[in-house]
Design a protein around this motif. Structure first.
Motif, PDB file in Angstrom:
ATOM      1  N   HIS A  34       1.025  -1.147  -0.062  1.00 56.38           N
ATOM      2  CA  HIS A  34       0.175   0.104   0.077  1.00 56.38           C
ATOM      3  C   HIS A  34       0.867   1.344   0.124  1.00 56.38           C
ATOM      4  N   TYR A  35       0.635   2.032  -0.936  1.00 55.95           N
ATOM      5  CA  TYR A  35       1.728   3.235  -1.196  1.00 55.95           C
ATOM      6  C   TYR A  35       0.850   4.134  -1.957  1.00 55.95           C
ATOM      7  N   LYS A  36       1.276   5.570  -1.612  1.00 59.15           N
ATOM      8  CA  LYS A  36       0.539   6.582  -2.270  1.00 59.15           C
ATOM      9  C   LYS A  36      -1.179   6.228  -2.473  1.00 59.15           C
ATOM     10  N   ASN A  37      -1.796   5.945  -1.340  1.00 58.45           N
ATOM     11  CA  ASN A  37      -3.327   5.828  -1.171  1.00 58.45           C
ATOM     12  C   ASN A  37      -3.656   4.597  -2.483  1.00 58.45           C
ATOM     13  N   LYS A  38      -2.666   3.914  -2.855  1.00 53.94           N
ATOM     14  CA  LYS A  38      -2.884   2.989  -3.941  1.00 53.94           C
ATOM     15  C   LYS A  38      -2.306   1.591  -3.421  1.00 53.94           C
ATOM     16  N   TRP A  39      -3.115   0.460  -3.738  1.00 55.19           N
ATOM     17  CA  TRP A  39      -2.594  -0.970  -3.625  1.00 55.19           C
ATOM     18  C   TRP A  39      -2.034  -1.524  -4.791  1.00 55.19           C
ATOM     19  N   TRP A  40      -0.554  -1.909  -4.642  1.00 53.71           N
ATOM     20  CA  TRP A  40       0.155  -2.301  -6.055  1.00 53.71           C
ATOM     21  C   TRP A  40       0.484  -3.676  -5.988  1.00 53.71           C
ATOM     22  N   CYS A  41       0.465  -4.496  -6.873  1.00 55.03           N
ATOM     23  CA  CYS A  41       0.692  -5.935  -6.959  1.00 55.03           C
ATOM     24  C   CYS A  41       1.882  -6.060  -7.944  1.00 55.03           C
ATOM     25  N   PHE A  42       3.073  -6.616  -7.589  1.00 49.87           N
ATOM     26  CA  PHE A  42       4.307  -6.803  -8.087  1.00 49.87           C
ATOM     27  C   PHE A  42       4.350  -8.366  -8.459  1.00 49.87           C
ATOM     28  N   TYR A  43       4.548  -9.025  -9.729  1.00 56.47           N
ATOM     29  CA  TYR A  43       4.398 -10.281 -10.091  1.00 56.47           C
ATOM     30  C   TYR A  43       4.912 -10.620 -11.474  1.00 56.47           C
ATOM     31  N   THR A  44       5.518 -11.718 -11.895  1.00 52.22           N
ATOM     32  CA  THR A  44       5.852 -12.300 -12.910  1.00 52.22           C
ATOM     33  C   THR A  44       4.831 -13.104 -13.355  1.00 52.22           C
ATOM     34  N   LEU A  45       4.851 -13.449 -14.718  1.00 53.63           N
ATOM     35  CA  LEU A  45       3.746 -14.491 -15.388  1.00 53.63           C
ATOM     36  C   LEU A  45       4.628 -15.717 -15.958  1.00 53.63           C
ATOM     37  N   GLU A  46       3.725 -16.630 -15.787  1.00 52.38           N
ATOM     38  CA  GLU A  46       4.404 -17.972 -16.315  1.00 52.38           C
ATOM     39  C   GLU A  46       4.721 -17.948 -17.634  1.00 52.38           C
ATOM     40  N   GLY A  47       6.046 -18.271 -18.000  1.00 54.28           N
ATOM     41  CA  GLY A  47       6.406 -18.703 -19.576  1.00 54.28           C
ATOM     42  C   GLY A  47       7.859 -19.195 -19.380  1.00 54.28           C
ATOM     43  N   ASN A  48       8.160 -19.936 -20.492  1.00 55.58           N
ATOM     44  CA  ASN A  48       9.626 -20.019 -20.302  1.00 55.58           C
ATOM     45  C   ASN A  48      10.862 -19.116 -20.368  1.00 55.58           C
ATOM     46  N   ASP A  49      10.404 -17.808 -20.698  1.00 49.95           N
ATOM     47  CA  ASP A  49      11.358 -16.899 -20.735  1.00 49.95           C
ATOM     48  C   ASP A  49      11.108 -15.611 -19.795  1.00 49.95           C
ATOM     49  N   THR A  50       9.943 -15.762 -19.367  1.00 48.86           N
ATOM     50  CA  THR A  50       9.596 -14.515 -18.668  1.00 48.86           C
ATOM     51  C   THR A  50       9.240 -14.678 -16.965  1.00 48.86           C
ATOM     52  N   ALA A  51       9.091 -16.005 -16.649  1.00 50.56           N
ATOM     53  CA  ALA A  51       8.549 -16.231 -15.188  1.00 50.56           C
ATOM     54  C   ALA A  51       9.769 -15.446 -14.373  1.00 50.56           C
ATOM     55  N   ASN A  52      11.044 -15.611 -14.451  1.00 50.03           N
ATOM     56  CA  ASN A  52      12.008 -15.120 -13.693  1.00 50.03           C
ATOM     57  C   ASN A  52      12.775 -13.792 -14.246  1.00 50.03           C
ATOM     58  N   SER A  53      12.194 -13.272 -15.426  1.00 50.20           N
ATOM     59  CA  SER A  53      12.808 -11.916 -15.714  1.00 50.20           C
ATOM     60  C   SER A  53      12.220 -10.857 -16.147  1.00 50.20           C
ATOM     61  N   GLU A  54      10.753 -11.164 -16.070  1.00 45.97           N
ATOM     62  CA  GLU A  54       9.871  -9.778 -16.626  1.00 45.97           C
ATOM     63  C   GLU A  54       8.805  -9.341 -15.283  1.00 45.97           C
ATOM     64  N   LEU A  55       9.177  -8.132 -14.867  1.00 42.82           N
ATOM     65  CA  LEU A  55       8.385  -7.772 -13.543  1.00 42.82           C
ATOM     66  C   LEU A  55       7.153  -7.102 -14.317  1.00 42.82           C
ATOM     67  N   HIS A  56       6.160  -7.438 -13.685  1.00 42.68           N
ATOM     68  CA  HIS A  56       4.905  -6.984 -13.990  1.00 42.68           C
ATOM     69  C   HIS A  56       4.200  -6.194 -12.751  1.00 42.68           C
ATOM     70  N   ILE A  57       3.184  -5.088 -13.118  1.00 40.45           N
ATOM     71  CA  ILE A  57       2.787  -4.155 -11.998  1.00 40.45           C
ATOM     72  C   ILE A  57       1.290  -3.857 -12.388  1.00 40.45           C
ATOM     73  N   LYS A  58       0.600  -4.144 -11.305  1.00 42.31           N
ATOM     74  CA  LYS A  58      -0.890  -3.704 -11.493  1.00 42.31           C
ATOM     75  C   LYS A  58      -1.082  -2.841 -10.126  1.00 42.31           C
ATOM     76  N   TYR A  59      -2.283  -1.945 -10.253  1.00 43.05           N
ATOM     77  CA  TYR A  59      -2.705  -1.184  -9.146  1.00 43.05           C
ATOM     78  C   TYR A  59      -4.065  -1.124  -8.981  1.00 43.05           C
ATOM     79  N   THR A  60      -4.500  -0.567  -7.781  1.00 44.51           N
ATOM     80  CA  THR A  60      -5.957  -0.451  -7.649  1.00 44.51           C
ATOM     81  C   THR A  60      -6.191   0.469  -6.126  1.00 44.51           C
TER      82      THR A  60
END
Length: 306
Positions: free
Chosen positions: A157-183
């Motif tokens: 919880h930061y700056k009045n929002k909730w942020w979700c940090f995660y990666t996505l399943e995939g051979n080349d992305t599960a460990n290397s691509e950071l994704h973010i959502k907020y609400t």
């Protein structure tokens, strides 16, 4: 040479990953700066399971460690809780959330005076939030929030929002691509994708490795350094900028594997002055070797018979 030995070992022996949870009674900031504090490793007597992905939470003066408990024979994990009874005294794991599919990474958070758990369940293709009905042993599935194969979802919880940090399943992305959502509301609100998502591409510091750390007015994000292999060690990243359209962080520290789990550290969490970390080491079984020897003896017997 080392890779040859590893491959030969895999051929001759049955090599499996074994994780365990260690406890450090120390302030998280002090541990990050100086990692020489001795780790107390839990004694898991069940040889058919391992425990990993610990999250610490305190409730009514008691400390609980929520973990993935993985069963080798079923090839599936569920969520269990361990109560801290003393500096070196802990209860046995108690199963609290189990599904037909694999569960891990039991992220715990509080919202509007209620306690929730958002475990990883990427093999189901969904991420759901569970509400504590009778903490810490009774939970009820509250809502499915993400319809994606999300890995290691971690909230802040930061700056009045909730942020979700995660990666996505995939051979080349599960460990290397950071994704973010907020609400604005993690339970009933609409989650929006960060405009930069994927906000980062770096195999050394993208995949989540535990809850956020507040230290000296800074926000630190633990992540997995998977450059050598998955879960090798932990990178500690300082968030420099986080808005709906921008993100920047830099790695300021590395947490290296420690004896007797020298093959990997891939998770750290804390609550007040209790830190939980997990370690990995390879275990070898002679089962495969026995099969090979039996096969060779049968071949030799047939040759002599002819």
């Amino acid at each position: 040479m080392n890779s040859f030995i590893t491959k030969l070992s895999d051929i001759l022996f049955n090599r499996i990953k074994y994780y365990n949870v260690g406890i450090i009674n120390q302030n998280i900031a002090d541990f990050i700066l100086d990692q020489r504090k001795k780790i107390f490793w839990l004694n898991n007597l069940n040889k058919n399971t391992f425990i990993a992905d610990p999250f610490v939470h305190e409730f009514k003066s008691s400390t609980y460690i929520f973990v993935e408990e993985y069963c080798y024979s079923r090839k599936k994990g569920h969520i269990s809780v361990i109560q801290k009874l003393g500096d070196k005294l802990f209860s046995k794991p108690v199963t609290i959330i189990e599904e037909e599919y694999h569960l891990s990474y039991p992220f715990i958070f509080c919202y509007e005076e209620k306690i929730y758990c958002m475990p990883e369940a990427y093999k189901s293709g969904e991420t759901s939030i569970y509400e504590a009905i009778d903490f810490p042993y009774k939970w009820e599935k509250k809502k499915m929030v993400f319809n994606e194969k999300i890995i290691d979802p971690t909230l802040i919880h930061y700056k009045n929002k909730w942020w979700c940090f995660y990666t996505l399943e995939g051979n080349d992305t599960a460990n290397s691509e950071l994704h973010i959502k907020y609400t604005e509301d993690p339970i009933n609100g609409e989650w929006k994708n960060h405009k930069m998502s994927p906000a980062k591409r770096d195999i050394k510091s993208s995949r989540s490795a535990g809850n956020f750390i507040l230290m000296n007015n800074s926000i630190l994000r633990p992540s997995q350094d998977c450059e050598k292999y998955y879960g090798h060690q932990i990178s500690v990243n300082k968030i420099m900028d986080l808005t709906e359209s921008s993100f920047e962080e830099k790695t300021i520290k590395t947490i290296h594997p420690n004896k007797p789990y020298l093959d990997g550290f891939h998770h750290i969490s804390h609550y007040n002055c209790v830190i939980a970390i997990d370690g990995m080491k390879y275990k070898y079984s002679l089962k495969k070797m026995n099969v090979i020897i039996k096969y060779l003896l049968q071949k030799i017997t047939r040759i002599h018979a002819n």
